[in-house]
Design an enzyme around this catalytic site. Structure first.
Site, PDB file in Angstrom:
ATOM      1  N   ASP A 285       0.068   3.484  -1.855  1.00 15.39           N
ATOM      2  CA  ASP A 285       1.126   3.768  -0.889  1.00 15.39           C
ATOM      3  C   ASP A 285       1.387   2.481  -0.107  1.00 15.39           C
ATOM      4  OD1 ASP A 285       3.083   4.958   0.605  1.00 15.39           O
ATOM      5  OD2 ASP A 285       1.898   6.682   1.195  1.00 15.39           O
TER       6      ASP A 285
HETATM    7  C1  BGC Z   1       5.210   6.810   2.298  1.00 11.34           C
HETATM    8  C2  BGC Z   1       5.485   7.099   0.844  1.00 11.34           C
HETATM    9  C3  BGC Z   1       6.715   6.366   0.394  1.00 11.34           C
HETATM   10  C4  BGC Z   1       6.540   4.887   0.666  1.00 11.34           C
HETATM   11  C5  BGC Z   1       7.710   4.046   0.207  1.00 11.34           C
HETATM   12  C6  BGC Z   1       5.240   5.327   2.613  1.00 11.34           C
HETATM   13  O1  BGC Z   1       5.232   5.108   3.974  1.00 11.34           O
HETATM   14  O2  BGC Z   1       3.966   7.371   2.655  1.00 11.34           O
HETATM   15  O3  BGC Z   1       5.632   8.482   0.663  1.00 11.34           O
HETATM   16  O4  BGC Z   1       6.967   6.622  -0.956  1.00 11.34           O
HETATM   17  O5  BGC Z   1       6.380   4.698   2.048  1.00 11.34           O
HETATM   18  O6  BGC Z   1       8.824   4.241   0.973  1.00 11.34           O
END
Ligand code: BGC
Length: 753
Positions: A285
């Protein structure tokens, strides 16, 4: 050189031809893995490290720096970089100017629609209709791919028991089976029938794993999940996504039982790779690799990179711990070249499977499909089927547009085009939203709609407009109050401690109820709110979540009886925060409360002597039942269940049986019913839940007609992880078929020894 726009299609075709001739040694039918292997053999360490890095567009100072990075193979993926010309240009650089011509994979959060926005995923789950959800994801993929996006960070498959957690909006609720069926639909919709179709986009099962169990619902918080709960509940939708062929998995932010999930060998290696045989790639993530330092699991970013690589995180999102440290880590033997090769092989294989080497470009004409009328119609259908009717006293709903002279439309969500789109919506535009106010005016005509917003936004505490709202109500035949939360109150980092209607909404609802006019509440929110008082004050209540672009017309369809409400709750609704967690598949406890065995707080005599008050499992104020059970939802018609029948009262240890029931539409509307099958395993080697959903069907039954609904229950459906192994244990079982987790026809069977 800038090409005139009209020549872009020609350029697109030419580029595709050039690329396929460059790759003539590798036919498209070659197996993706062997092609990846061949490519791996030509790669330098720098090339490999580049493939393991995903950079956000915000990382780059300017376009030139980005182009240079791509030319040098600095990153294998870009995040949040979209647009036909931009993507075609950057892919051309990757294909033609980088050493090995490896295309980028461009990712973005397309969570519940791209420009055509569907209800939030929790709402889609309330439809209990995987077919329409699959189609919604197909449409999202068609729109997103037309802008160069070939990878969505969806579906979000985090089971949660906590409505305070803002990201409950993005998931499919509390139930592992419902979430698993949605997971399959979402993956299949995004990835399409053929991965090499230009509209196919890679799906990403996230957040692996346990993120929804954040303590107190505070986002990013620590999670403790026992292995039985992990395997029997939390992992289930991820396994379903893998079985459906999901190409990527995202490791999560949370610390799971002391080991952060982006460095968790048990979940990433043991379960995902070894047990499930997942052969796509794992992306971290956003910054979850470097956050291993904040967790106190790595001393610095270099250590964090080593731990994430050792655990099996193949690509790092946004942060640069891999890029900065892999070489040193190899020198120091903290990681091995085999690990790097494995990661790169997985990434390249996905790129080959997606057909990116053959055609990394976007057809400029594809964007004509954006907001296609058929897409909007589908969004309207999904929003209709996602809406759950929680109350309808004296058939307050539907309203007859010709039978009433006017209606009051009140409330902060009645005309809030951005809010109705919900959270995690980067590309949907408020200007495309059709609000409830607009849709109701279209049906009733401007003059017969007495609109008064009452409150400017959901948190508004000012009563300045109360009098005008009450006046609008007084001169109308019925009140439609659109309550809820602004979109910003749910989603990532948007957890709440209290889950009531924010601002002065409850007070206004209470004022409106005093007018004596039929009061219909429509709640548009990102989570199940504790709305006991408002439910009591209203005559009818529709729970509509954040319904997306077409929420307005969809709600008008239901309000004016074009179609009956048919959604059912994908989560238990609690009476208040103090009941959390409260999920329907809880354990019985040694002292379950019953109707007669609990003591309401106000019935305790003053100065009561020390006494037991029942010594049962309940709360003095809330009692022992939730506000509304999982699976609940009303219709304009009535359904009567009868003739529960089992093909046998005994199931062989590896056998199956069929369970059938008749469902009669005993009312006056043709409508859909969601028929649910629950089971209880009475005694186990570890204690078992009081009920578990084992099947469901959404069926349309015409008024007066009867349908026979049949479920096959296999011994495998009854297997569970008991701390040591996954087994189906012999013994007695209860079985129910009914309209929700609280009601149903009951029978029993035995699994023979
Ligand atoms: C989130 C993810 C997301 C990623 C990219 C993160 O902060 O937890 O769910 O896909 O950002 O935007």
């Amino acid at each position: 050189m800038k090409f005139p726009e009209r020549l872009l299609p020609v350029l697109y075709v030419l580029l595709s031809l050039i690329i396929s001739s460059c790759n003539s040694g590798e036919s498209a039918s070659d197996d993706a893995e062997s092609r990846a292997e061949k490519m791996l053999g030509q790669m330098t360490l720098d090339d490999k490290i580049g493939q393991m890095s995903q950079l956000d567009i915000g990382y780059f100072r300017d376009a030139e720096q980005l182009k240079k990075a791509v030319r040098e193979g600095r990153c294998g993926s870009l995040l949040n970089f979209t647009g036909v010309d931009q993507v075609n240009d950057i892919q051309r650089i990757a294909m033609e100017e980088s050493r090995l011509g490896i295309p980028l994979i461009i990712g973005r959060d397309v969570i519940h629609g791209y420009r055509t926005v569907f209800p939030i995923p929790l709402g889609m789950a309330a439809s209990w209709n995987p077919a329409i959800v699959k189609e919604a994801f197909r449409i999202s993929a068609i729109e997103a791919s037309s802008q160069g996006i070939k990878w969505t960070f969806a579906p979000m498959l985090d089971i949660t028991w906590d409505p305070r957690w803002g990201r409950i909006a993005e998931g499919c609720g509390e139930d592992p089976l419902l979430a698993s069926t949605m997971a399959k639909a979402m993956v299949e919709g995004a990835q399409g029938d053929s991965l090499t179709d230009p509209t196919a986009i890679a799906a990403c099962a996230k957040h692996y794993v346990g993120y929804g169990f954040a303590e107190a619902g505070r986002d990013y918080n620590t999670t403790y999940i026992s292995e039985p709960v992990l395997r029997n509940v939390v992992l289930k939708p991820f396994k379903a996504a893998c079985d459906a062929g999901v190409l990527t998995v995202m490791s999560a932010f949370n610390d799971l039982n002391g080991v952060p999930t982006s460095a968790n060998e048990f979940t990433l290696k043991q379960i995902l790779r070894n047990e499930w045989g997942f052969d796509g790639f794992v992306v971290s993530d956003w910054g979850s690799v470097t956050e291993l330092v904040d967790h106190g699991y790595a001393v610095d970013e270099k250590d964090a990179a080593a731990k994430a690589i050792n655990a099996g995180v193949d690509m790092e999102m946004a942060s640069t711990a891999y890029y900065d440290n892999i070489k040193a880590l190899l020198d120091e033997k903290k990681i091995t070249m085999d690990q790097i090769d494995d990661a790169v092989r997985y990434i390249l294989t996905v790129k080959y499977r997606l057909g990116l080497f053959e055609n990394p470009y976007v057809d400029p004409q594809a964007e004509e499909k954006i907001l296609d009328p058929a897409f909007l119609e589908h969004a309207r259908k999904v929003a209709r089927q996602s809406t759950v009717m929680l109350k309808n006293e004296k058939n307050t709903l539907p309203l007859s547009a010709s039978g009433i002279s006017s209606v009051a439309v009140i409330g902060p969500l009645a005309d809030a085009p951005r809010d109705q789109l919900g959270t995690w919506c980067f590309d949907g535009r408020a200007e495309n939203s059709v609000t409830p106010l607009r849709a109701i005016r279209d049906i009733m005509g401007e003059k017969r709609v007495n609109y008064s917003e009452g409150l400017r936004y959901s948190r508004d505490k000012s009563k300045a407009q109360f009098a005008a709202a009450v006046a609008a109500a007084r001169k109308s035949d019925a009140i439609l109050f659109f309550a809820g939360e602004e979109w910003i109150l749910s989603g990532e980092g948007q957890s709440r401690g209290r889950i009531d209607l924010p601002g002065a909404q409850s007070e206004l609802i209470s004022e409106l109820s005093k007018t004596g006019k039929p009061l219909i509440l429509v709640v548009m929110a990102g989570r199940p709110l504790a709305i006991g008082d408002e439910l009591a004050a209203s005559d009818a209540l529709l729970y509509a979540w954040h319904g997306g672009t077409m929420a307005g017309p969809a709600l008008a369809d239901l309000i004016f009886g074009e179609e009956s409400p048919s959604g059912k709750l994908p989560v238990t609704f609690v009476k208040g925060e103090g009941q959390i967690p409260f999920y329907y598949y809880r354990k019985n406890t040694g002292r379950p409360a019953t109707k007669g065995s609990w003591t309401p707080i106000d019935s305790i005599p003053v100065e009561n002597p020390q006494s037991s008050l029942g010594y049962r499992s309940f709360q003095l104020d809330y009692g022992y039942t939730p506000l509304l059970p999982f699976g609940y939802g009303l219709s304009y018609t009535t359904f009567t269940y009868s003739d529960l029948n089992l093909s046998s009262q005994t199931m062989a240890p590896e056998g199956s049986l069929t369970v059938t029931a008749k469902v009669t539409n005993s009312g006056t509307w043709d409508a859909d019913e969601i028929v649910q099958l629950y089971v209880r395993d009475r005694v186990g080697s570890i204690t078992r839940p009081i009920k578990e959903l084992k099947g469901y069907r959404r069926i349309n039954i015409k008024k007066g007609e009867t349908a026979t609904v049949e479920f096959t229950l296999t011994a495998a459906d009854l297997a569970f992880f008991n701390g040591r192994e996954t087994v189906t244990e012999p013994g007695e079982f209860d079985v129910w078929i009914g309209p929700n987790s609280d009601e149903g026809l009951h029978s029993e069977f035995v699994i023979a020894d």
